[in-house]
Design an enzyme around this catalytic site. Structure first.
Site, PDB file in Angstrom:
ATOM      1  N   ALA A   1      44.772  15.001  79.299  1.00 43.40           N
ATOM      2  CA  ALA A   1      43.842  14.938  78.168  1.00 43.40           C
ATOM      3  C   ALA A   1      43.358  13.507  78.031  1.00 43.40           C
ATOM      4  O   ALA A   1      44.131  12.559  78.230  1.00 43.40           O
ATOM      5  CB  ALA A   1      44.515  15.405  76.882  1.00 43.40           C
TER       6      ALA A   1
ATOM      7  N   ALA B   1      40.808  10.968  75.475  1.00 43.72           N
ATOM      8  CA  ALA B   1      40.001  10.813  74.261  1.00 43.72           C
ATOM      9  C   ALA B   1      39.366   9.429  74.265  1.00 43.72           C
ATOM     10  O   ALA B   1      39.432   8.697  75.255  1.00 43.72           O
ATOM     11  CB  ALA B   1      40.868  11.026  73.019  1.00 43.72           C
ATOM     12  N   SER B   2      38.753   9.057  73.135  1.00 42.79           N
ATOM     13  CA  SER B   2      38.010   7.800  73.076  1.00 42.79           C
ATOM     14  C   SER B   2      38.919   6.583  73.109  1.00 42.79           C
ATOM     15  O   SER B   2      38.522   5.519  73.586  1.00 42.79           O
ATOM     16  CB  SER B   2      37.145   7.768  71.811  1.00 42.79           C
ATOM     17  OG  SER B   2      37.951   7.924  70.669  1.00 42.79           O
TER      18      SER B   2
ATOM     19  N   ALA C   1      42.572   6.720  74.045  1.00 41.73           N
ATOM     20  CA  ALA C   1      43.667   6.763  75.011  1.00 41.73           C
ATOM     21  C   ALA C   1      43.628   8.073  75.780  1.00 41.73           C
ATOM     22  O   ALA C   1      42.850   8.981  75.469  1.00 41.73           O
ATOM     23  CB  ALA C   1      45.008   6.609  74.288  1.00 41.73           C
TER      24      ALA C   1
ATOM     25  N   VAL D   1      46.476  10.937  77.992  1.00 38.87           N
ATOM     26  CA  VAL D   1      47.875  11.363  78.039  1.00 38.87           C
ATOM     27  C   VAL D   1      48.221  11.865  79.439  1.00 38.87           C
ATOM     28  O   VAL D   1      47.460  12.612  80.050  1.00 38.87           O
ATOM     29  CB  VAL D   1      48.151  12.470  76.997  1.00 38.87           C
ATOM     30  CG1 VAL D   1      49.597  12.955  77.090  1.00 38.87           C
ATOM     31  CG2 VAL D   1      47.859  11.965  75.590  1.00 38.87           C
TER      32      VAL D   1
ATOM     33  N   LYS E   1      51.249   8.312  76.580  1.00 36.30           N
ATOM     34  CA  LYS E   1      49.909   8.019  76.075  1.00 36.30           C
ATOM     35  C   LYS E   1      49.572   6.576  76.422  1.00 36.30           C
ATOM     36  O   LYS E   1      50.330   5.652  76.093  1.00 36.30           O
ATOM     37  CB  LYS E   1      49.866   8.239  74.560  1.00 36.30           C
ATOM     38  CG  LYS E   1      48.490   8.142  73.943  1.00 36.30           C
ATOM     39  CD  LYS E   1      48.551   8.564  72.474  1.00 36.30           C
ATOM     40  CE  LYS E   1      47.181   8.571  71.821  1.00 36.30           C
ATOM     41  NZ  LYS E   1      47.256   9.033  70.411  1.00 36.30           N
TER      42      LYS E   1
ATOM     43  N   ASP F   1      44.736  14.580  61.086  1.00 37.48           N
ATOM     44  CA  ASP F   1      43.964  15.112  62.211  1.00 37.48           C
ATOM     45  C   ASP F   1      44.663  16.363  62.739  1.00 37.48           C
ATOM     46  O   ASP F   1      44.847  16.539  63.937  1.00 37.48           O
ATOM     47  CB  ASP F   1      43.848  14.047  63.306  1.00 37.48           C
ATOM     48  CG  ASP F   1      42.772  14.378  64.332  1.00 37.48           C
ATOM     49  OD1 ASP F   1      41.868  15.175  64.002  1.00 37.48           O
ATOM     50  OD2 ASP F   1      42.836  13.850  65.456  1.00 37.48           O
TER      51      ASP F   1
END
Length: 528
Positions: free
Chosen positions: A135, A137-138, A140, A142, A159, A294
């Site tokens: 995965a 994201a902006s 970090a 994983v 992460k 979140d």
């Protein structure tokens, strides 16, 4: 100068992308001054034509598409603004809710280099297996890895912060600050929205999110708060393999709550799972004052024991005791239809100015609550209730409470998750036991005794500090008396700084006089 040029270039790109993606279509031109309406009309000339929609289909979220194109910083800013409908409005907030913080992963070799630099050891020494990213994201991405130690083999999630992400966010935040200052200078009415304050709040949130030690600390704090909660658990952080740029924690084997068919085929009690989502969130928010902000479907799992497991603690919410009491009492007041008590809580918390009438406010709140009680269980929404309530409170001069707005938006997400698992979930019967228990525990006789104990403790601490305060007060009075008789003494550095400032002022004054004299001379020359 160069920073100004950089801001201007980035602002020009921002404006072009927003216009090209059609994001400006959601701006209401009627609220803009004439020059801004003309600029908006001109900008929409370069708007990309949307694809034809099938009958009944909703148009795609254009602002979310524009921010995704602009990059990670703007995706994060959009997600943050989605929690502030008081600033951007409900239409724009709903558009931004569709933002998915999913980015292309960076190379695994770069992640390994970051990990090796953090712990002064190569990845092959730290882990017996290190997989490609699962995965991204902006901020970090994983990786799944395996550790072999004295306790045997165990799987972990690692992460890793994106390379250069801090510098990019700082650059984009500087542009956002400049934009906010420009908007507030050009349009004084926009100052009530505190756009600059919103940017600064987001900057603090991002700064904490980019230190993965703080995320581990949030996970640890929440684990302490929930250690006795049945049916809810959190992954354990590995502090030995956690640094500013790397967070290692227990790997969670489970089914995401976004995969309802898989949950059903695995034999999970879906109504019980939906209730668990609501109950645990309310416990975290009202009992602990510290909640996962979140908590969407991708961050929630059901494990093989039927426990609800949460991951990704980069964005957390925190509310004080006054806000917790406020939330618990207004929700419980709506459940029991005690609208006068709901109104009184607003006044007691100081959220509504005292010059308003409690009875008039209770009447307005009744207009929100009664329609809800006429609906079936699956149509009742606590999040919608809070949205309507905040709209009513604007009529009574209630100021925006950032922490309550974040809580409200998180509740919208939580309700969506719970109802995706069990569409027939009754929000009120699920929430009522949690709220009643907290109110009885904290506002009943036991709570009053605890408050009295805290009050006595505060008095004791103040008494303990009294001698020191008296001595400091005596020194301050003596220094003021000495200053009154001899004058205030300035240090050599202060005197030098004042002299330089006066010299600069004199130079600019002389220059101005010469300019004025030149202009007068030119005028006389023309006359002659």
């Amino acid at each position: 100068m160069f920073s100004t040029i950089g801001h201007a270039a980035r602002l020009a790109r921002l404006g072009f992308v927003l216009a090209r993606e059609g994001a400006l279509a959601i701006v209401d031109p009627t609220i803009l001054p004439a020059p801004a309406r003309l600029a908006l009309k001109a900008a929409r000339l370069i708007e990309r034509k949307p694809a034809a929609l099938t009958p009944g289909a909703e148009p795609p979220p254009r602002l979310a598409a524009a921010l995704t194109r602009l990059g990670p910083s703007y995706v994060k800013f959009g997600q943050f603004l989605a929690t502030r409908p008081d600033v951007v409005g409900m239409a724009m907030s709903r558009d931004l809710e569709t933002l998915q913080d999913k980015m292309a992963p960076f190379p695994t070799d770069e992640a390994k280099a970051i990990i090796a630099d953090a712990f002064d050891k190569p990845v092959d020494v730290l882990f017996s297996r290190f997989d490609p990213p699962i995965a991204a994201a902006s901020v970090a991405q994983v990786h799944k890895a395996v550790i072999v130690d004295g306790d045997g083999s165990r799987e972990v999630a690692v992460k890793v912060l994106r390379p250069g992400v801090r510098e990019r966010f700082q650059r984009d935040l500087a542009t956002m600050r400049a934009t906010a200052a420009f908007v507030e200078a050009v349009d004084p009415k926009s100052r009530r929205l505190r756009i600059g304050g919103v940017v600064e709040t987001m900057a603090r949130s991002v700064a904490m999110e980019m230190d993965l030690r703080l995320e581990a600390a949030a996970l640890s704090e929440m684990a302490d708060n929930t250690k006795n909660d049945i049916g809810f658990r959190l992954p354990k952080p590995d502090w030995e393999l956690t640094s500013r740029n790397v967070l290692t924690m227990e790997w969670i084997d489970g089914i995401r709550l976004s995969d309802r068919p898989a949950l059903a085929s695995a034999g999970f009690d879906l109504p019980a799972l939906g209730r668990s989502v609501i109950e645990n969130f309310l416990r975290h928010a009202i009992r602990d004052g510290f909640f996962h902000a979140d908590m969407h479907q991708g961050n929630l799992f059901a494990d093989s024991d039927g426990c609800l497991v949460a991951v990704d603690f980069g964005i957390m919410g925190r509310i004080g005791m006054k806000e917790r009491r406020f939330l618990a009492e207004i929700l419980f007041g709506f459940i029991t239809r005690n609208y006068l008590r709901v109104a009184e809580v607003h006044f007691e918390a100081g959220y509504v100015p005292a010059h308003h009438s409690v009875d008039d406010f209770a009447q307005a709140i009744r207009a929100v609550g009664e329609p809800i009680h006429q609906r079936s269980a699956d149509q009742i929404s606590m999040a919608k209730l809070l949205t309507l309530l905040f709209e009513i409170t604007e009529l009574f001069d209630m100021q925006t409470r950032t922490e309550l707005v974040m809580l409200q938006k998180t509740m919208v997400v939580i309700e969506g998750v719970a109802r995706s698992v069990d569409p027939a979930l009754n929000m009120w019967t699920t929430a009522e036991p949690v709220l009643r228990e907290w109110i009885e525990r904290n506002l009943g006789p036991i709570g009053k005794l605890q408050d009295a104990g805290h009050g006595l403790g505060g008095i004791a601490r103040a008494a303990f500090k009294m001698p020191d305060l008296v001595m400091r007060a005596e020194r301050l009075v003596g220094e003021l008396e000495n200053a009154a008789s001899t004058g205030f003494q300035l240090s050599p550095a202060s005197i030098e700084a004042i002299g330089k400032a006066e010299a600069r002022r004199a130079r600019w004054g002389n220059a101005a006089l010469w300019v004025i004299a030149g202009l007068l001379a030119a005028g006389l020359w023309k006359l002659l």
